[in-house]
Structures are given as structure tokens and as C-alpha cells.
Design a protein around this motif. Structure first.
Motif, PDB file in Angstrom:
ATOM      1  N   ASN A   6       2.647  -9.460  18.540  1.00  0.00           N
ATOM      2  CA  ASN A   6       2.936  -8.527  17.444  1.00  0.00           C
ATOM      3  C   ASN A   6       1.692  -8.257  16.611  1.00  0.00           C
ATOM      4  OD1 ASN A   6       5.948  -8.268  17.621  1.00  0.00           O
ATOM      5  ND2 ASN A   6       5.747 -10.491  17.449  1.00  0.00           N
ATOM      6  N   GLY A   7       1.732  -7.139  15.913  1.00  0.00           N
ATOM      7  CA  GLY A   7       0.632  -6.829  15.020  1.00  0.00           C
ATOM      8  C   GLY A   7       0.414  -7.922  13.992  1.00  0.00           C
ATOM      9  N   CYS A   8       1.521  -8.444  13.453  1.00  0.00           N
ATOM     10  CA  CYS A   8       1.375  -9.449  12.397  1.00  0.00           C
ATOM     11  C   CYS A   8       0.854 -10.779  12.933  1.00  0.00           C
ATOM     12  CB  CYS A   8       2.678  -9.637  11.638  1.00  0.00           C
ATOM     13  SG  CYS A   8       4.033 -10.136  12.683  1.00  0.00           S
TER      14      CYS A   8
ATOM     15  N   TYR B 296       0.177  -1.997   4.607  1.00  0.00           N
ATOM     16  CA  TYR B 296       1.179  -2.890   5.191  1.00  0.00           C
ATOM     17  C   TYR B 296       0.529  -3.704   6.302  1.00  0.00           C
ATOM     18  CZ  TYR B 296       5.227  -4.511   7.795  1.00  0.00           C
ATOM     19  OH  TYR B 296       6.144  -5.303   8.427  1.00  0.00           O
ATOM     20  N   HIS B 297       0.812  -5.007   6.346  1.00  0.00           N
ATOM     21  CA  HIS B 297       0.171  -5.828   7.373  1.00  0.00           C
ATOM     22  C   HIS B 297       1.137  -6.741   8.126  1.00  0.00           C
ATOM     23  CE1 HIS B 297      -3.622  -4.386   5.805  1.00  0.00           C
ATOM     24  NE2 HIS B 297      -3.325  -4.842   4.604  1.00  0.00           N
ATOM     25  N   GLY B 298       2.453  -6.607   7.905  1.00  0.00           N
ATOM     26  CA  GLY B 298       3.391  -7.418   8.681  1.00  0.00           C
ATOM     27  C   GLY B 298       4.267  -8.297   7.812  1.00  0.00           C
TER      28      GLY B 298
ATOM     29  N   GLU C 100      -6.202  -1.225   6.200  1.00  0.00           N
ATOM     30  CA  GLU C 100      -6.242  -0.194   7.223  1.00  0.00           C
ATOM     31  C   GLU C 100      -7.438   0.675   6.880  1.00  0.00           C
ATOM     32  OE1 GLU C 100      -2.355   1.603   8.441  1.00  0.00           O
ATOM     33  OE2 GLU C 100      -1.760   0.606   6.599  1.00  0.00           O
TER      34      GLU C 100
ATOM     35  N   ASP D 192      -7.399  -3.676   9.759  1.00  0.00           N
ATOM     36  CA  ASP D 192      -6.099  -3.649  10.415  1.00  0.00           C
ATOM     37  C   ASP D 192      -6.000  -2.292  11.111  1.00  0.00           C
ATOM     38  OD1 ASP D 192      -3.459  -3.175  11.051  1.00  0.00           O
ATOM     39  OD2 ASP D 192      -2.650  -4.181   9.286  1.00  0.00           O
TER      40      ASP D 192
ATOM     41  N   MET E 239      -3.934  -1.274  13.451  1.00  0.00           N
ATOM     42  CA  MET E 239      -2.677  -1.102  14.174  1.00  0.00           C
ATOM     43  C   MET E 239      -2.432   0.365  14.510  1.00  0.00           C
ATOM     44  SD  MET E 239      -1.835  -4.028  14.661  1.00  0.00           S
ATOM     45  CE  MET E 239      -2.237  -5.162  13.388  1.00  0.00           C
ATOM     46  N   TRP E 240      -2.743   1.250  13.573  1.00  0.00           N
ATOM     47  CA  TRP E 240      -2.501   2.683  13.800  1.00  0.00           C
ATOM     48  C   TRP E 240      -3.751   3.424  14.250  1.00  0.00           C
ATOM     49  CZ3 TRP E 240       1.711   5.381  14.528  1.00  0.00           C
ATOM     50  CH2 TRP E 240       2.930   4.862  14.080  1.00  0.00           C
TER      51      TRP E 240
ATOM     52  N   LYS F  96       0.246  -1.736  18.735  1.00  0.00           N
ATOM     53  CA  LYS F  96       0.797  -0.390  18.943  1.00  0.00           C
ATOM     54  C   LYS F  96       0.235   0.268  20.201  1.00  0.00           C
ATOM     55  CE  LYS F  96       2.432   0.272  14.284  1.00  0.00           C
ATOM     56  NZ  LYS F  96       3.863   0.086  14.204  1.00  0.00           N
TER      57      LYS F  96
ATOM     58  N   ARG G 248       6.456   2.246   7.779  1.00  0.00           N
ATOM     59  CA  ARG G 248       5.769   2.193   9.040  1.00  0.00           C
ATOM     60  C   ARG G 248       6.084   0.971   9.863  1.00  0.00           C
ATOM     61  NH1 ARG G 248       0.348   2.364   8.213  1.00  0.00           N
ATOM     62  NH2 ARG G 248       0.791   1.114   6.423  1.00  0.00           N
ATOM     63  N   ALA G 249       6.971   0.127   9.438  1.00  0.00           N
ATOM     64  CA  ALA G 249       7.243  -1.040  10.264  1.00  0.00           C
ATOM     65  C   ALA G 249       8.702  -1.083  10.636  1.00  0.00           C
ATOM     66  CB  ALA G 249       6.905  -2.295   9.519  1.00  0.00           C
TER      67      ALA G 249
END
Ligand SMILES: Cc1ncc(COP(=O)(O)O)c(C=O)c1O
Length: 486
Positions: free
Chosen positions: A129-131, A155-157, A205, A234, A236-237, A262, A485-486
Motif C-alpha cells: 500500500n501507499g501508506c 494526505y499520506h495514508g 506531495e 509522496d 502516489m499520484w 497507484k 483521494r483515498a
């Protein structure tokens, strides 16, 4: 008859979705595993609640309605549903095994591919997972610097170190919550004021929908280096999407550590931690970061096929071009149609439609505006949560169709606002606000609320979902457009 991706006469029938939801609501808390997929983010009574299949950029719900999907599983499907090369790689790997008793060659091969693409990827580790990887990065930073405080932005998880900066941090010990603070993006002074000699890292991010201004990222990197804190991106996106090498490549700034998930495996669960060799060295022994499924081979096979396709077909460039056209056309249409209170913002690969209350009649809640647009797009065969999460499977035709749908829907929004009947025009419950921090400088995490004296009576499913909405409303920094977003 089921709805399709056309301007349908009727809203879709969602009887099977509702029946499944009724079964889930008493069994699965939240009735979803991913907040952004949940009923709170979709107009109840109108939007589908369960999808059963997808191909390319289209999905089919459990009532057989078809939609053009702009959410794309909340990010992973950068190549689209059932991409042939990715699915073939997964099937081929399945024939020799899913996960093994020793490391698999794919762990080396994919790590090499990531090193080739991602700036600063001197070392590479995998998780699910991202987190997993944001949490590993924060722990590494703490171990490397010998400091505990964390500054974050975005946001980070769901893990303890982060989630207590939101209003959903119940269960996190106060001592842990007290260590994490937020800062405002693009505001270097705010970081400089907060970054002290107890700060282990700054994690952010590198961009969400706002471009870095005045060399923000490079100056942030210099500030972190000067004060002895690590800089963690981060991605993720942004990873493998904003550019093949993510934001680090796009903006020419290399962080100390970078976190990905992702897009990396087109829907299979894989996350990636990259970074400086001298920091990542701690993972050899002192910082424990191992998991049963970290080297699971189906996801790695998917990642290998995904990354090669992204590279060989220049997908990030395609997304940028297509998405930029969509964004600019949307804004032009909004101006032409006399609805300047909505704008599309962000980099092409992922843009956001925002609804600003300024200058609009009283009572025009952005969440209601967003809900109305979602409702009307659903009728026109578009599944939309406020974002354009583009994939290689989205075509110029799809974008053209979406723009036509907006051209049809935005005048309805304007008319409903002008006639002061927007809330009544919703056929179901509006989407709910969610926590999301983008603009709060150095907001101290609030202590978790005291435990109630006695366990509350078991709520009915609808009330349970409502409780979440009420909690989210308490957040003073909740995004007004309610996007999650999560
Ligand atoms: C920027 C960012 N970081 C971290 C995460 C957490 O990733 P995951 O949900 O895979 O744990 C997300 C999830 O949406 C995210 O958007």
C-alpha cells in the motif's frame, strides 16, 4: 433497459447496487475499503454503488449500466482496465506461481527498471500500500536523523504518524499525534518557521493541483538540507504519471526519499520506496520494514509490464496533452456558459473540477453543486468524482464526449442556481465532505476526543454513514469541494 454512455433519457436503475449495499451496510463498516469509492462520495439514489467489470476507460455496474470512468479505481489504472500487456504478464506469472519461499527474480528486475526511471532511486524496496512506504520513509527519516517531528502537507495514508492531523485520528496515542504538524504548500516561510532541530522530515506531495511557485521544491530541498531534515516526496499520484520519473523528473528536484504506488502496477497492489543509499541502508537491519507479500510476483509482473508500456508508449506525455486540452476546454466552456464559479485545475494527467462559492447566490454549497453535476453526469453515462484521473485508455473521443456532457450539464446547474432550487434538484443525498488538508499552516493535531462513557447503541446503516459525515464537518480545513483521494 440499462443506461449506456449516451445522453440517456432516464437516470440509471441501480436496484442491484442498492440491494448489495443493504447487505454490505450491516456487515462492512463504511461499506467500502476505500473512502473515495464509498457511498458518501456519490449521490445516493442516483449513482451506482458497485461495479462488476471494466475495459479500457469504461465500466459496467451490477445493474449492467455502462459508464465512461473518470475515477479509474482512484488512481491505479493508468493504462486502463484489462490492459492486454499487463493482463498477459499476470497470467504468465500465474502459471509459475504467485508468491514464493525465496525472493523472485522479478524483485530485481523491477527494482532495476525503477532505478532507470526514477531520479535518485539509488535503492529500491517494495510493499503493498501507499501508506506502507510513506510510513517506512518517515520511520527511516526518524532513524537517520535521530529526531521525531514530522511536517506534512496533503494526505499520506491511514497510519498513526499521519492520520491524527485530521479529524479521524481517534485511537492514535496523544504522544504520537503531537509529533506531526502540517504546513501550507508553496509557503516556504511557513515551513521555515516550523522546521526546527527536532524535525526529522518534511513529507509532501510535490504537487497536487497547484504548480510549485518560485522554485518552491528546490528551495524546500535546500532548507531541509540546511536544517538537517530529510525531504520525502509522496509521489502516489505524480509517480510514473506526471512524467516517467514522476515529479522529481518533471520539476528537476530530487528528494532524499520518494514513495510510489497507484500507477506502478496498473491496478495490482504494489508500492515502492526509493531514495538515497546512505538512508535506505538502515533498512538492511536497524529499521525493520518487511512484509509477507512485499515480493508477491503477480504484482511485480504487472509492474514490469506497466512500466515498460508507460515508457515505450510515452504515456505520461499522452496524458499531459489530453488532460491539458480537457482542462483548458472545460474552463473555456465554463466562461462561455456563464458559470465562472467552476474551474478545472491541475496538471494534464490528473485534474480537478472545483466549485467556488464566491460570487454565487447564497446557499450555493459547493458540495451541492458537485453533487448536482455528478448526478447529471451519471445520467449521461459518466462516472465522476470531481477528478479527471486520465489513463492511456481515454481517447480524444472520450474527452470530447465528456466536454459535450459538461456543455449539457453546466447550463442546468446555472439555471438551478439562478432559480434558487439547486438543493431540490438533487434526486438523492449529496456527497459528503471529507477531511483533506492543503492550506493549514502548522496546525497542531488535536487530541483524540475522550472515549464515550459507554459504547453507543449499534446504529442503523444509514446513521453510521451519517456519523462519518458529521465528524468530517468538524475539520476546519476540510476542502470545500469535498474531494477525497483515498
Ligand atoms: C498522496 C497519497 N499518499 C498516500 C496514500 C495512501 O495510499 P494507500 O491508500 O495505498 O495506502 C494516498 C492514497 O490515496 C495518496 O493519495
Amino acid at each position: 433497459m440499462a443506461n449506456h454512455v449516451i445522453f440517456n433519457d432516464q437516470y440509471p436503475s441501480i436496484a442491484s447496487s442498492d440491494a448489495l449495499y443493504a447487505r454490505a451496510a450491516g456487515l462492512i463498516p463504511g461499506a467500502t475499503q476505500t473512502l473515495a469509492k464509498g457511498v458518501g462520495q456519490h449521490v445516493r439514489g442516483v449513482a451506482p454503488k458497485f461495479l462488476r467489470a471494466g475495459r479500457g476507460a469504461h465500466v459496467v455496474d451490477v445493474d449492467e449500466n455502462e459508464y465512461l470512468d473518470l475515477t479509474m479505481a482512484v488512481g491505479p489504472l493508468v493504462l486502463g482496465y484489462r490492459h492486454p500487456a499487463v493482463d498477459k504478464a499476470i497470467r504468465a506469472q500465474l502459471d509459475s506461481g504467485i508468491t514464493f519461499s525465496l525472493p523472485h527474480p522479478l524483485e530485481v528486475e523491477v527494482a532495476e527498471l525503477v532505478r532507470e526511471m526514477v531520479p535518485g532511486a539509488e535503492r529500491v524496496r517494495f510493499a503493498k500500500n501507499g501508506c506502507d512506504v510513506t510510513t517506512a520513509a518517515v520511520r527511516l527519516a526518524r532513524a537517520f536523523t535521530g529526531r521525531d517531528r514530522v511536517l506534512c502537507c496533503g494526505y499520506h495514508g491511514w497510519h498513526d504518524w499521519y492520520i491524527a492531523v485530521t479529524d479521524r485520528g481517534r485511537g492514535v496515542p496523544a504522544d504520537v499525534a503531537a509529533l506531526t504538524h502540517t504546513f501550507a504548500y508553496n509557503d516556504l516561510d511557513s515551513v521555515a518557521a516550523a522546521l526546527d532541530d527536532e524535525t526529522a522530515c518534511v513529507i509532501l506531495e510535490p504537487t497536487t493541483f497547484e504548480a510549485p511557485r518560485d522554485d518552491f521544491l528546490a528551495r524546500l530541498k535546500a532548507l531541509c538540507a540546511e536544517r538537517g531534515a530529510l525531504l520525502i516526496f509522496d509521489e502516489m499520484w505524480t509517480g510514473f504519471r506526471l512524467a516517467l520519473g514522476g515529479a522529481q523528473a518533471r520539476f528537476g528536484v530530487t528528494a532524499d526519499l520518494a514513495c510510489f504506488s497507484k500507477a506502478v502496477a496498473n491496478g495490482m497492489p504494489l508500492s515502492v520506496l526509493t531514495g538515497r543509499a546512505d538512508v535506505m541502508r538502515l533498512l538492511e537491519r536497524d529499521v525493520f520494514f518487511f512484509s509477507t507479500f512485499g515480493g508477491e510476483a503477480l504484482s511485480l509482473a504487472a509492474a514490469q509490464a506497466t512500466l515498460r508500456t508507460l515508457r515505450d508508449e510515452s504515456v505520461p506525455q499522452y496524458l499531459d496533452e489530453l488532460g491539458t486540452e480537457l482542462r483548458d476546454e472545460y474552463n473555456q466552456q465554463a466562461a462561455e456558459l456563464g458559470v465562472p464559479f467552476t474551474r478545472c485545475v491541475g496538471f494534464g494527467c490528473r485534474t480537478l473540477v472545483s466549485f467556488a462559492p464566491e460570487g454565487v447566490a447564497a446557499g450555493s454549497d459547493p458540495l451541492i453543486m458537485k453533487s448536482f453535476v455528478q448526478q447529471e453526469l451519471v445520467k449521461r453515462g459518466v462516472l465522476w468524482g470531481g477528478f479527471h484521473n486520465l489513463s492511456a485508455a481515454h481517447t480524444a473521443y472520450d474527452v470530447d464526449y465528456l466536454l459535450k456532457a459538461y456543455r449539457d450539464v453546466l447550463p442546468l446547474l446555472r439555471a438551478a442556481l439562478e432559480e434558487n432550487r439547486l438543493p431540490q434538484s438533487l434526486r438523492g443525498e449529496p456527497v459528503e465532505p471529507v477531511f483533506r488538508r492543503t492550506g493549514a499552516f502548522n496546525v497542531k493535531p488535536t487530541a483524540p476526543p475522550p472515549s464515550p462513557p459507554a459504547p453507543p447503541p449499534a446504529p442503523a446503516p444509514a446513521a453510521r454513514a451519517g456519523e462519518v459525515a458529521v465528524a468530517a464537518k468538524k475539520d476546519p480545513t476540510a476542502r470545500k469541494d469535498g474531494n477525497v483521494r483515498a
